[in-house]
Design a protein around this motif. Structure first.
Motif, PDB file in Angstrom:
ATOM      1  N   ARG B 332      24.767 -28.610   0.845  1.00 38.23           N
ATOM      2  CA  ARG B 332      25.335 -27.254   0.856  1.00 38.23           C
ATOM      3  C   ARG B 332      24.279 -26.213   1.232  1.00 38.23           C
ATOM      4  O   ARG B 332      24.486 -25.017   1.021  1.00 38.23           O
ATOM      5  N   SER B 333      23.159 -26.665   1.795  1.00 37.97           N
ATOM      6  CA  SER B 333      22.068 -25.729   2.058  1.00 37.97           C
ATOM      7  C   SER B 333      22.282 -24.896   3.315  1.00 37.97           C
ATOM      8  O   SER B 333      21.663 -23.862   3.493  1.00 37.97           O
ATOM      9  N   GLY B 334      23.172 -25.342   4.195  1.00 39.17           N
ATOM     10  CA  GLY B 334      23.530 -24.505   5.341  1.00 39.17           C
ATOM     11  C   GLY B 334      24.662 -23.587   4.894  1.00 39.17           C
ATOM     12  O   GLY B 334      24.945 -23.468   3.707  1.00 39.17           O
ATOM     13  N   ALA B 335      25.312 -22.934   5.874  1.00 38.47           N
ATOM     14  CA  ALA B 335      26.476 -22.131   5.519  1.00 38.47           C
ATOM     15  C   ALA B 335      27.597 -23.093   5.139  1.00 38.47           C
ATOM     16  O   ALA B 335      28.027 -23.898   5.957  1.00 38.47           O
TER      17      ALA B 335
END
Lengths: 628, 340
Positions: B332-335
């Motif tokens: 979930r580290s990206g958008a």
């Protein structure tokens, strides 16, 4: 700013937009931001970045054109689209290189400022296409993007030359307005990305807003368009490229195996992004080593595998050539190792930035001696995650090097991905040997490094640091069981057959081939790797015509799934589309004696669904041969 | 790696059950024997010791050590050992190589292992010939060498392995020879105890294809004239009556002198710990080949952080700052967004 009531909003079910400009114009970034905003908005999408091998080819030339195509949709889609219906061209070269793909009636938005004599000459236009009738039949919007950007950023005190560099944000603003994209995500991204250079940030924000407002207020555009969100299954989503998903899959595999990850890698297009991504995540215990060359990359990985790490090397075709000898060593050592090949156009340096699937035979046979190696292929950007875990599972369980194939198309392309629940991922942990496994004639406990598990035929993995299991392994042929150097011919044949049987036995441990079967027996389209989307889309089209066709997609290319032969023989016709000269079709013919028809494309670009559809229709139109 | 509870071992504990298969009379036997004799004194455990080799006569060495070992592929020993040493900094990793393996096909890996200062002990057996492939010239063979592949004499200039290692930023560089067991043991111990990459060139006689290549220097009767022992902190002297030495000429180049001619104060005092490699390099150029006065011993021994430790520190640092990895958070580290 999302008030568009002053103009009509037309609803579309999908749109294919291509951003094209000079390689210095920031088109990849523009496309990527538009994609991100669309993903967050809730559309299904698929992307196709297409850029030259040169970092900065001469500005304004055809060779320097960089493009990014995205298909956004209100329903689930499989490909970036056969043809762009909207082309954004930042200069004459971009128009010239891409107009050929836009159907008549399509929308063309150009940066009219760049259509001056010098740029027209560089692009090879004798006359200006904006006035000479070239664009007749297209819906053309001439926007002086450069001068409007300079104007919009003037108050900030930005020098005109620097201001011009924000024109891609202006273009992004126009298209964001046209397709009613929310502004917040892009605004926030610009603020974060350029936080360290406030003037650049303000300049880009001003250009982006100016582009958006231009769409809104100029008397140019009659309507904006809306593509409603796709009805996705509930869950958490992210937009992911294949290389990122692959890197994350490797980290996941390391966690699931409870082994530290070691990557030995040498930079090479289009695989370097995996090295970059893994290098960021040292807090996962990841060790990445940028080696002195491709051979050192895999050799270091073999050393780390001997030491008990989940060892990986990443590369593209030319790198696989160089690693071949070390891959053979890993076959002989029977150590777990993952070799990732992000395929690109060959032979030799070939087309470094363009996609191809031409390394299948290399993966299958590209080593001297009898050196069988399992092969796993990823089929979509997000599937790279699962394929990486599967490659690690097989490598660890069977103590074997495994080839993981992806290609430039899915490596750089992206799609929305419903994130898996981490708790649902498979446990792929294996045990190290800790005790002697044999008793000598004198009754002493011994460790035999090649005494195999009777079920998997895997040998024990005893890592240095384990007392009492000291042993030596190497590339010379080994005596069955003891692992001592042995040159006896009969033993060599036994070891050769054991290594082959071990890899062949993986067939019992992998699922049957994935088939999208509609019950009819007329036509089966068989694919592997990144053709998944194009074949799936083509099958949908054929079915929409009221005809029948099925699609089988092979993830495990060696060994093949046990039911593959039976599946192939069920159908009267078998069509195998591949981005090579027919490598899988030849393997299927050799292995299963079926009349697999090859459909090939070697243009550095994925199949259009229409190309596969046409080949399917041609086969379906012909009188079917009887199945014997 | 010395710990108090390391069990006491004897030479025999370090010998594997495999029959040693070098040609009778090969210098490799005396090197193997020196290493096996030395191991009990190092204060290390067998299970934490790994010998890695490439291809060539020397490369069979790991089979004869009762430790972990890997006989790799030609030239790649340094690269394989690099991966092992970086992944497992708790191990003692030795690289056994030859002049063809380390300097020809594997030259790239050797220089990069040295510049990265990987925690390895590299013993390069230099016999100035290809033995396993039956007698072709090697990258250390002298110009004019007549072999099966150079019937009219070789025309290429050889490498000076000590100069090469120094040029590659090596932090420990030494030379010893197969005719002096004690000197080998002393040199190997120093190399082992050095943190980072240690490079030891071992003059090794190939009695089948290049017999006597080093005799002018290493034979007992020639040592006093041609072997220059390097002792840290001591003026460099040699000769039957200690009557010869090394002194700089007018240009600063080192040369062999008669002590009586220049006076004791003019002699070079050996300093292996100098930050600049120039002193060690000048010593490495003293002899043009093993037929004239040649230094043996430790040319250079300096401290520099080694790659594996630095990588380990970065991992600890990242974990201290960001916590050990959370896979769900990584995904979930990206958008990312949620569909209800």
């Amino acid at each position: 700013m999302t008030d568009t009531a002053s103009k009509d909003v037309t609803e579309l079910d999908h749109v294919v937009i291509r951003f094209a400009g000079d390689s210095g114009d920031g088109m990849q970034l523009t496309g990527d931001r538009f994609t991100s905003a669309s993903a967050l908005f809730g559309n299904d999408l698929s992307t196709l970045p297409d850029f030259p091998a040169e970092i900065r080819a001469p500005a304004g030339t055809l060779a320097g054109v960089s493009a990014f195509q995205v298909n956004i949709s209100d329903h689930d889609i499989l490909t970036p689209g056969d043809f762009p219906t909207v082309l954004v061209a930042m200069n004459p070269a971009a128009l010239r290189a891409n107009l050929v793909d836009v159907p008549r009636g399509g929308t063309v938005i150009v940066n009219s400022d760049s259509f001056e004599e010098r740029n027209l000459n560089k692009a090879g236009y004798a006359t200006n296409p904006l006035v000479d009738g070239t664009l007749d039949g297209f819906d053309v919007y001439e926007v002086p993007m450069t001068s409007l950007t300079v104007e919009a950023t003037k108050e900030l005190g930005v020098k005109p030359r620097d201001a011009e560099r924000s024109k891609n944000c202006f273009a992004l603003g126009i298209v964001s307005w046209m397709y009613t994209r929310p502004l917040e995500a892009t605004t926030a991204w610009i603020e974060t990305k350029f936080a360290k250079s406030p003037l650049v940030m303000q300049s880009n924000l001003a250009a982006f807003r100016a582009g958006y407002n231009f769409g809104e207020t100029a008397e140019l555009f009659a309507s904006s368009y809306e593509i409603k969100p796709t009805m996705f299954d509930p869950g958490d989503y992210t937009n992911v490229s294949g290389n990122t998903a692959l890197a994350w899959g490797l980290i996941a595999a390391s966690q699931l195996a409870r082994l530290p990850l070691f990557l030995g890698s040498y930079p090479i297009t289009p695989a370097s992004d995996i090295l970059h991504e893994l290098s960021k995540h040292k807090n996962f215990g990841v060790r990445t080593m940028q080696a002195e060359d491709e051979i050192a990359g895999i050799s270091a990985a073999i050393g780390a595998a001997f030491g008990g790490h989940l060892a990986i090397t990443t590369t593209s075709g030319p790198g696989v050539d160089l690693k071949a000898e070390a891959m053979g060593l890993a076959v002989s050592l029977e150590l777990p190792l993952i070799i990732v090949d992000i395929q690109r156009g060959g032979p030799s340096t070939g087309l470094p930035t363009k996609t191809e699937q031409s390394d299948l035979m290399l993966a299958m046979y590209g080593r001297h001696g009898e050196s069988p190696m399992p092969i796993v292929a990823a089929k979509t950007p997000s599937h790279c995650f699962d394929a990486a875990i599967e490659a690690a599972r097989l490598a660890l369980k069977y103590r074997t090097p495994v080839l993981l194939l992806s290609d430039g198309y899915i490596a750089n392309g992206s799609e929305p991905w419903r994130l898996p629940d981490v708790a649902d991922l498979p446990d792929i942990a294996v045990d190290f040997a800790t005790e002697p496994n044999h008793t000598s004639d004198k009754g002493e406990a011994e460790f035999w490094p090649y005494l195999r598990d009777t079920e998997t035929l895997a040998r024990p993995w005893a890592v240095p640091g384990t007392p009492g299991l000291e042993h030596r392994i190497g590339g010379l042929e080994k005596e069955d069981g003891t692992g001592n150097v042995n040159y006896d011919g009969v033993n060599h044949e036994r070891m050769t057959r054991l290594r082959a049987a071990k890899v062949a036995g993986i067939v019992k441990d992998i699922p049957g081939v994935e088939v999208d079967d509609d019950g009819a027996r007329d036509l089966l389209v068989v694919g592997w790797g990144s053709t998944y989307g194009s074949i799936g889309a083509a099958v949908r089209r054929v079915r929409a015509r009221g005809m029948k066709a099925s699609h089988a997609h092979v993830m495990h290319l060696f060994p093949f799934p046990s039911d593959l032969g039976e599946v192939l023989r069920r159908y009267k016709r078998v069509l195998v589309p591949e981005m090579n000269m027919g490598q899988l079709s030849r393997l299927l013919r050799a292995e299963f004696l079926v009349d697999a028809q090859s459909l090939t494309k070697i243009q550095g670009a994925p199949f259009k669904a229409s190309e596969i559809e046409a080949a399917m229709l041609a086969l379906l139109d012909n009188p079917s041969p009887e199945v014997s | 790696m010395t710990t108090v509870d390391v069990p006491i071992t004897s030479r025999k504990d370090w010998m594997s059950d495999q029959e040693v298969r070098w040609c009778p009379g090969c210098g490799d036997y005396s090197i193997l024997s020196a290493v096996q004799l030395m191991m009990p004194d190092l204060g290390v455990r067998r299970e934490n010791t790994v010998f890695v080799s490439g291809i060539g006569c020397a490369a069979r060495f790991p089979y004869y050590m009762n430790t972990y070992g890997m006989h790799g592929i030609h030239g790649r020993a340094a690269a394989i050992a690099t991966g092992l040493a970086v992944a497992r900094p708790d191990l003692d990793v030795w690289v056994i190589s030859g002049d063809g393996d380390a300097l020809s096909i594997g030259g790239n890996h050797l220089i990069h292992a040295l510049r990265r200062n990987i925690n390895l002990t590299i013993l390069m057996f230099n016999n100035q010939i290809y033995g396993l492939t039956k007698g072709q010239y090697s990258p250390t063979s002298e110009v004019g060498k007549v072999t099966k592949s150079t019937p009219f004499g070789s025309v290429d200039t050889p490498f000076n392995p000590i100069s090469l290692a120094l040029g590659a930023e090596a932090t420990f560089v030494a030379r010893t020879h197969d005719m002096d067991r004690n000197h080998m043991i002393e040199t190997f111990k120093r190399a082992h105890d050095h943190k980072g990459a240690s490079f030891v060139e071992v003059y090794q006689n190939c009695n089948v294809f290049n017999d006597g290549a080093f005799a002018a220097v290493t034979a007992k009767e020639n040592r006093s004239d041609n072997l220059i022992p390097l002792q840290h902190g001591e003026p460099i002297r040699f000769g039957a009556n200690n009557d010869k030495g090394v002194a700089p000429d007018a240009q600063g180049h080192f040369q062999v002198v008669n002590v009586a001619d220049v006076g004791e104060d003019a002699l070079v005092v050996h300093d292996e710990s100098r930050d600049s490699a120039a002193h060690a390099f000048a010593l490495s150029r003293l002899a043009r080949g093993p037929h004239e006065p040649t230094p043996v011993g430790v040319f250079r021994a300096v401290e520099r952080d080694h790659y594996g430790a630095l990588v380990g520190d970065q991992i600890l640092d990242a974990q201290a700052k960001r916590g050990s990895g959370d896979l769900a958070a990584l995904l979930r580290s990206g958008a990312s967004w949620t569909v209800e």
